[in-house]
Motif scaffolding. Sequence first.
Motif, mmCIF file in Angstrom:
data_model
loop_
_atom_site.group_PDB
_atom_site.id
_atom_site.type_symbol
_atom_site.label_atom_id
_atom_site.label_comp_id
_atom_site.label_asym_id
_atom_site.label_seq_id
_atom_site.Cartn_x
_atom_site.Cartn_y
_atom_site.Cartn_z
ATOM 1 N N ARG A 202 17.884 37.069 -15.833
ATOM 2 C CA ARG A 202 16.742 36.854 -14.949
ATOM 3 C C ARG A 202 16.961 35.614 -14.091
ATOM 4 O O ARG A 202 16.732 35.626 -12.874
ATOM 5 N N HIS A 203 17.415 34.533 -14.712
ATOM 6 C CA HIS A 203 17.650 33.312 -13.953
ATOM 7 C C HIS A 203 18.801 33.497 -12.968
ATOM 8 O O HIS A 203 18.727 33.035 -11.820
ATOM 9 N N ALA A 204 19.864 34.162 -13.406
ATOM 10 C CA ALA A 204 20.998 34.391 -12.505
ATOM 11 C C ALA A 204 20.565 35.185 -11.286
ATOM 12 O O ALA A 204 20.978 34.892 -10.156
ATOM 13 N N ARG A 205 19.715 36.172 -11.486
ATOM 14 C CA ARG A 205 19.199 36.947 -10.354
ATOM 15 C C ARG A 205 18.345 36.078 -9.447
ATOM 16 O O ARG A 205 18.430 36.165 -8.217
ATOM 17 N N ASN A 206 17.484 35.242 -10.050
ATOM 18 C CA ASN A 206 16.623 34.377 -9.241
ATOM 19 C C ASN A 206 17.450 33.454 -8.353
ATOM 20 O O ASN A 206 17.124 33.241 -7.177
ATOM 21 N N VAL A 207 18.511 32.870 -8.930
ATOM 22 C CA VAL A 207 19.364 31.967 -8.156
ATOM 23 C C VAL A 207 20.053 32.713 -7.026
ATOM 24 O O VAL A 207 20.080 32.259 -5.875
ATOM 25 N N ALA A 208 20.628 33.868 -7.341
ATOM 26 C CA ALA A 208 21.319 34.648 -6.309
ATOM 27 C C ALA A 208 20.351 35.117 -5.229
ATOM 28 O O ALA A 208 20.650 35.045 -4.033
ATOM 29 N N ASP A 209 19.167 35.593 -5.634
ATOM 30 C CA ASP A 209 18.184 36.092 -4.667
ATOM 31 C C ASP A 209 17.703 34.980 -3.743
ATOM 32 O O ASP A 209 17.628 35.150 -2.524
ATOM 33 N N LEU A 210 17.368 33.821 -4.320
ATOM 34 C CA LEU A 210 16.852 32.728 -3.499
ATOM 35 C C LEU A 210 17.918 32.223 -2.536
ATOM 36 O O LEU A 210 17.614 31.886 -1.380
ATOM 37 N N THR A 211 19.163 32.186 -2.980
ATOM 38 C CA THR A 211 20.253 31.737 -2.110
ATOM 39 C C THR A 211 20.373 32.624 -0.881
ATOM 40 O O THR A 211 20.564 32.140 0.244
ATOM 41 N N VAL A 212 20.236 33.926 -1.072
ATOM 42 C CA VAL A 212 20.334 34.859 0.057
ATOM 43 C C VAL A 212 19.071 34.819 0.914
ATOM 44 O O VAL A 212 19.134 34.758 2.151
ATOM 45 N N TYR A 213 17.909 34.839 0.272
ATOM 46 C CA TYR A 213 16.641 34.944 1.008
ATOM 47 C C TYR A 213 16.439 33.766 1.955
ATOM 48 O O TYR A 213 15.994 33.940 3.100
ATOM 49 N N THR A 214 16.754 32.573 1.515
ATOM 50 C CA THR A 214 16.518 31.407 2.363
ATOM 51 C C THR A 214 17.457 31.344 3.565
ATOM 52 O O THR A 214 17.248 30.530 4.467
ATOM 53 N N ARG A 215 18.448 32.200 3.602
ATOM 54 C CA ARG A 215 19.322 32.223 4.766
ATOM 55 C C ARG A 215 18.654 32.883 5.968
ATOM 56 O O ARG A 215 19.225 32.934 7.042
ATOM 57 N N GLN A 216 17.440 33.349 5.786
ATOM 58 C CA GLN A 216 16.638 33.738 6.945
ATOM 59 C C GLN A 216 16.288 32.530 7.800
ATOM 60 O O GLN A 216 15.971 32.676 8.976
ATOM 61 N N HIS A 217 16.313 31.370 7.178
ATOM 62 C CA HIS A 217 16.027 30.151 7.939
ATOM 63 C C HIS A 217 17.169 29.887 8.911
ATOM 64 O O HIS A 217 18.338 30.105 8.590
ATOM 65 N N HIS A 218 16.827 29.394 10.090
ATOM 66 C CA HIS A 218 17.831 29.194 11.129
ATOM 67 C C HIS A 218 18.458 27.801 11.102
ATOM 68 O O HIS A 218 19.066 27.374 12.081
ATOM 69 N N ALA A 219 18.232 27.117 9.990
ATOM 70 C CA ALA A 219 18.949 25.872 9.704
ATOM 71 C C ALA A 219 18.834 24.851 10.844
ATOM 72 O O ALA A 219 17.738 24.587 11.343
ATOM 73 N N GLU A 220 19.971 24.299 11.254
ATOM 74 C CA GLU A 220 19.955 23.215 12.251
ATOM 75 C C GLU A 220 19.351 23.635 13.585
ATOM 76 O O GLU A 220 18.798 22.805 14.314
ATOM 77 N N ARG A 221 19.436 24.912 13.902
ATOM 78 C CA ARG A 221 18.822 25.369 15.149
ATOM 79 C C ARG A 221 17.313 25.154 15.112
ATOM 80 O O ARG A 221 16.710 24.697 16.094
ATOM 81 N N SER A 222 16.691 25.470 13.971
ATOM 82 C CA SER A 222 15.252 25.242 13.838
ATOM 83 C C SER A 222 14.932 23.759 13.763
ATOM 84 O O SER A 222 13.917 23.307 14.310
ATOM 85 N N LEU A 223 15.784 22.988 13.098
ATOM 86 C CA LEU A 223 15.546 21.549 13.038
ATOM 87 C C LEU A 223 15.631 20.911 14.423
ATOM 88 O O LEU A 223 14.852 20.005 14.760
ATOM 89 N N ALA A 224 16.568 21.390 15.245
ATOM 90 C CA ALA A 224 16.684 20.867 16.604
ATOM 91 C C ALA A 224 15.438 21.208 17.418
ATOM 92 O O ALA A 224 14.941 20.382 18.196
#
Length: 348
Positions: free
Chosen positions: A314-336
């Motif tokens: 369950r924890h391994a899935r949570n870590v893998a899922d959250l790592t992928v899901y947050t990549r919807q964020h546009h990172a430095e482009r949004s920060l800029a």
Amino acid sequence: MTQDAARETAVLQASRPPGGADDFDARTWRAEVSARFSAAVAAIDAGESRFPLPGSGATAERFAALQAVAEEDLCLARLVEGHVDALAVLAELDGPAPVPGQRWGVWAAEPPGEGLSAARDPAGRWSVSGLKQYCSGAHSCTHALVTARTEEGRRLFAVALASDTSEPVEGTWQALGMAGSDTPDVRFRSAPADPVGDIEGYVNRPGFQHGGIGVAACWLGGAHAVARPLRAAVARGAGPHAEAHLGAVDIDLRAAGLLLSAAAAAIDADPMDRKGEARLHSLRVRGLVEAVCDRTLGHVGRSTGAGPLCRDQRHARNVADLTVYTRQHHAERSLAELGALVSGKEEG
């Protein structure tokens, strides 16, 4: 084990399906999430589960409900968030009224590639054709809101999904993290479509920003789920280093929760964004929550080591899922973009 190695281990462990088989079975995983998605939508239709519309005076309740689903399962949260976001879009843009039993998705990603185009026949009837990428719930949604190009510009359309006019492209969703979200490409072939809103109406409405904050609420729920083994370890007396990691995680999660609550109050105070602050709120919340998720993954991994990643599926899935899901964020482009907004230098 380094932080990166720990996350790689999580992805490998998460490849095992819920039934515990040694080989990854995406169909089984997808079917399990799909069944729970259908049950969740039935509960929403029956009024047993509430996701108030953004700006209705109960936006905090909406975000809390999304966060709660995500704490249980991020893949399910991705589908539920898409469904309730579609209901909000249809309400805001006066689209067709949804019918109980329908399961909606919002498929509006616009990465490079073929994309969708919309055409109108002599009788004025619209249809969409082409390839839409990243279609969460492709095998379980009955309807979708899709963005497509027209001669006048990009526009949103409501489409009833049917096997003769839309088909998921097998093999286009190879993810291990968020595997259950069922997010392949979908091929459309002259699928009948109803326009929803005006040209660029989907992205220009205030609710576009509100919906982005709803996604961040899901991310935050995922971070709370990832933190569970660390809380348990400290409760068992793991020692001062683990306590320090938990203290840092607690500060981050609480700060993100407070900012999310403040954003909900701001939406309710100005649902039509007459102050022009919705984008600022969205960038701040998404930026902070994404950073909190990243730090939570690091703190938990560094403090608990490989044990939970290797022995707690369950924890391994949570870590893998959250790592992928947050990549919807546009990172430095949004920060800029945020930096330009707060400095008053944004063009236009």
